[in-house]
Structures are given as C-alpha cells and as structure tokens.
Write a protein that holds these residues in place. Structure first.
Motif, PDB file in Angstrom:
ATOM      1  N   ILE A  87       6.113   6.605 -10.037  1.00  0.00           N
ATOM      2  CA  ILE A  87       6.397   5.603  -9.014  1.00  0.00           C
ATOM      3  C   ILE A  87       7.860   5.178  -9.057  1.00  0.00           C
ATOM      4  N   ARG A  91      10.194   5.951  -5.844  1.00  0.00           N
ATOM      5  CA  ARG A  91      10.826   4.886  -5.063  1.00  0.00           C
ATOM      6  C   ARG A  91      12.333   5.063  -5.005  1.00  0.00           C
ATOM      7  N   CYS A 165       3.077  -0.604  -6.117  1.00  0.00           N
ATOM      8  CA  CYS A 165       2.705   0.130  -4.907  1.00  0.00           C
ATOM      9  C   CYS A 165       2.423  -0.820  -3.748  1.00  0.00           C
ATOM     10  N   TRP A 168       5.779  -2.151  -2.448  1.00  0.00           N
ATOM     11  CA  TRP A 168       6.492  -1.088  -1.757  1.00  0.00           C
ATOM     12  C   TRP A 168       5.852  -0.797  -0.406  1.00  0.00           C
ATOM     13  N   ALA A 169       4.519  -0.849  -0.355  1.00  0.00           N
ATOM     14  CA  ALA A 169       3.816  -0.576   0.903  1.00  0.00           C
ATOM     15  C   ALA A 169       4.189  -1.574   1.989  1.00  0.00           C
ATOM     16  N   ARG A 177       3.414   4.663   3.505  1.00  0.00           N
ATOM     17  CA  ARG A 177       2.643   3.429   3.355  1.00  0.00           C
ATOM     18  C   ARG A 177       1.159   3.730   3.158  1.00  0.00           C
ATOM     19  N   LEU A 180       0.624   4.939  -0.397  1.00  0.00           N
ATOM     20  CA  LEU A 180       0.703   3.849  -1.368  1.00  0.00           C
ATOM     21  C   LEU A 180      -0.562   2.996  -1.347  1.00  0.00           C
ATOM     22  N   SER A 229      -6.395   8.081  -6.511  1.00  0.00           N
ATOM     23  CA  SER A 229      -4.957   7.898  -6.746  1.00  0.00           C
ATOM     24  C   SER A 229      -4.206   9.212  -6.575  1.00  0.00           C
TER      25      SER A 229
END
Length: 413
Positions: A87, A91, A165, A168-169, A177, A180, A229
């Motif tokens: 992650i 990112r 997550c 960030w979404a 999106r 995530l 996941s």
C-alpha cells in the motif's frame, strides 16, 4: 483431514505469481512490482502451510511437535508487513519517504517474527494440535504470549490497512477507488477473523470453551478476507490493462478510414507482410500508422495547399473549431491527392516534381498537417474520423472524383 479450502487459494496465488514472474524478472528494481509479487508469494505460503495436512507433515518432517504453529504465525506476520509495504509503494509519494515508511514496517514485523520464534522455544507444547492450537495452549506460559503477539500484530496490520485504504479511497476515483474499497471489505473479514480468535482465546482464559470459533469459523473468515483483498489489489491493475487495451484497439479501429483511403497508394499496406490477428494491439496500431505515413509520403507531390485552404475555410464556416478544421482540411487534401494520384497512373507529376527547380506543393505547417510533425497519432485519428464524417471532406472527394488525367497534364506543363 481435508485441506482443499487451503490448497485451492494457494494454487491460485501460485498461478498469479507465475503470471507475474516474467514482468518481475524484467523490472526487478520496481518496488511496486516487487511488493505485489512478495504479497502473492506469502499469501500462497500462508494458505499452504496453514492447511491441517501440511501442518502434520511439517511437524513430522522437522521432528518438533507443533513447530508448524510458529511457522504459520511468522508467515502471517510477514504477509501483514507485505500488505502494508504494498500500500505504501502503491500510493507513492517522495521516494525517500516511501522507503523510510516501508523500512519501518519491515523492521517492526521482523522483530515480531523473531519474538514469535523465541517465545515458542521458551514455551512447552508437547501435544500436537492441528486445528485448535490457539485455544488448547491459550494458558500455557510463553506459548500464550506467542499467540497473543501474533494476533495483536495481525490486528495492527488490519486496522492500519483499513484506515490507509479508506482514507485513500476518499481522495481518488474510478477503478482505483473501487479496488481500495474491495480491500477494505476484505479486511473487515480479517477483523472478524481476529475477533473470533480473541473471543475463543479469552474464553479459555476464563474457563469457558468456545473453541469452535477458532477452529471452524476463523479459518473461513480468514480465507474469505484474503481472497477478497487479493481481488482488491488486482482489480485496478486489471481494469487499467483492459482499459488500455480497449483504447488501443479503439485507436486502431478509428484509424481504419484513413488507412483504407491510403491503402491503394501505400506499398506496405497493399503488398507488405501483415501481422497475425493475435499480435499485440500496440504493434497493430504501429503498423497501421506506418502504412498511413508511407501512403502520405507517396502522395507528397499531389498535395494541393489550395484544396487545403479552401477546406479549412469551409470547415470554419460550418462551425468547426480550429483544430477540427485543420484535421478536416488535411483529410480533404489527402482524399483529393489520392484521386489525383489515381488520375496520373504514369506518375508524370512525380517526374516533374523531381526535375523542377522548385519543390512540389507541400502540406501547410499547421499542427494537424499530414506531415504529423507534432501531435502524431492523435492527429491521424482526427483526420481519419473527418474522412468518414465531415461534409467538407465529402465535398472535396466528390469534386475530385471526376477529375481527368488531362488536368494533371496541365500542371506538369
């Protein structure tokens, strides 16, 4: 004891890793790709070594009762670290900051792994337990601490992943999106798994027996969470690849009218070796663009800037913006040049252009001229669409369709 519910995900992860292996060998220095492959490898190992048949076999081969327990716990901790590192790299951000955060997670979970091994060595677990190790030894000194430590490590990872997550979404859109949010959904199952584990262990501490939560419910929740996941991690990448492929084939299709218009005058398009239909889309587009450029080069002596200027003015008058008008004007000049070339089968214009003191008429240096000196493929697509849809181009095509060879004899005199 059946381990298919463990082995099937392990095989799926292994297949995905093998699919990624060529890309990893070519781009080993890519931290994101390394993180993805590490995650898939650890996920496959966790499922494989957590299967009850594998647990018994590993205990027998190594000769230490319940040695599979710390092995699986260490793999789970390494998997948790891999998720966090992935992650962080996914990112992005400043390279130094990304490396620093990733290093901290790796060091932290490395300490956890060492502590798990030390606690198992200090503890005493003489009775082999294939599915209920956590609850059976919930009150055993040192082993108890080992169990709590791995559960806490997984909890920290699950909460951190859900928070990162989720935040960030809220900042992105589209496939990323969605991916995530799928990851967050998977980690909700992970939190449910940890809840059942903690509940069963705490029940043992208090003299109750809720072992079925740990032995039966927890593995199902863990397997479901990891697979969801994994889908979340792969979903944006897969959708992006599908989208890129679709866009490439769309470009190939939209170049069709211009390619077909120039095919009679492009030697490679008419007689060259064609690619097989299963060739990569990018190569198909590249060849089509090359054929188009070859056709334009063969038409160079027949380009008439007067035709282009008239078409440009007509397009502007019809309401086209300047960029679109340039594409229509270039397309009109191309279609007129194709018909001029067809009316000059002996190539007299070409012979005259080669011997004349002044060069043959050339396309204007507008951004969308057939020379394609600036914008390349995007201008070709715009010209191709204009060939199919523009009334200005249709008028130019009709105007020159009946032009006779004598017209070009006059130009050569």
């Amino acid at each position: 004891m059946d381990g298919s519910s463990y082995y099937i995900p392990a095989v799926a992860m292994s297949a995905a890793l093998m699919f990624k292996a060529p890309a990893l060998s070519r781009s080993w220095r890519d931290p994101l790709l390394r993180s993805v492959c590490t995650l898939m490898a650890l996920a496959g190992l966790v499922f494989f070594f957590a299967a009850p048949p594998t647990i018994g076999e590993v205990n027998d081969v190594i000769g230490i009762t319940n040695v599979s327990a710390p092995l699986v716990y260490c793999l789970l901790s390494a998997f948790s670290a891999a998720c966090l590192v992935l992650i962080v790299n996914w990112r992005g951000g400043p390279a130094e900051s990304t490396r620093r955060v990733s290093r901290r997670w790796i060091i932290g979970y490395s300490v956890v792994i060492v502590a798990l091994v030390v606690l198992f060595v200090l503890g005493d677990a003489p009775v082999e337990r294939l599915v209920d190790f956590d609850t059976y030894y919930a009150n055993e000194p040192f082993v108890r601490e080992m169990i709590v430590l791995y559960l806490v490590a997984l909890t920290v990872s699950g909460v951190a992943m859900s928070v990162m997550c989720g935040r960030w979404a809220l900042q992105v859109q589209g496939w990323l999106r969605a991916g995530l949010l799928i990851i967050v959904a998977g980690y909700l199952f992970n939190i449910a798994y940890l809840t059942t584990k903690f509940t069963a262990v705490i029940a043992r501490w208090n003299g109750a027996n809720l072992d079925y939560l740990s032995s039966d419910a927890a593995p199902v929740l863990a397997s479901t969470g990891v697979q969801i996941s994994a889908i979340g991690f792969c979903f944006p990448l897969a959708c992006q690849r599908v989208g890129d492929t679709w866009s490439t084939w769309s470009t190939y299709r939209r170049l069709g009218p211009l390619w077909r218009e120039l095919k009679p005058v492009s030697p490679h398009a008419a007689h060259g070796v064609r690619m097989s239909w299963w060739s990569p889309a990018e190569l198909q587009v590249t060849q089509r663009e090359s054929d188009i450029h070859d056709g334009m080069l063969s038409l160079y002596p027949y380009f008439d800037t007067v035709v282009r200027a008239n078409a440009y003015g007509a397009a502007l008058a019809a309401g086209s913006d300047p960029a679109q008008a340039q594409a229509e004007a270039d397309a009109a000049m191309v279609t007129a040049a194709v018909r001029a070339r067809a009316a000059d089968p002996d190539g007299r214009v070409i012979d005259t252009a080669e011997t004349a003191d002044t060069p043959a008429p050339a396309p204007s240096p507008a951004p969308a001229s057939p020379s394609m000196s600036t914008e390349g493929p995007r201008d070709l697509v715009r010209m191709s669409i204009a060939l199919r849809q523009s009334p200005v181009v249709a008028a130019a095509r009709g105007q020159y369709a009946t032009r006779s060879e004598s017209d070009f004899h006059e130009r050569t005199n």
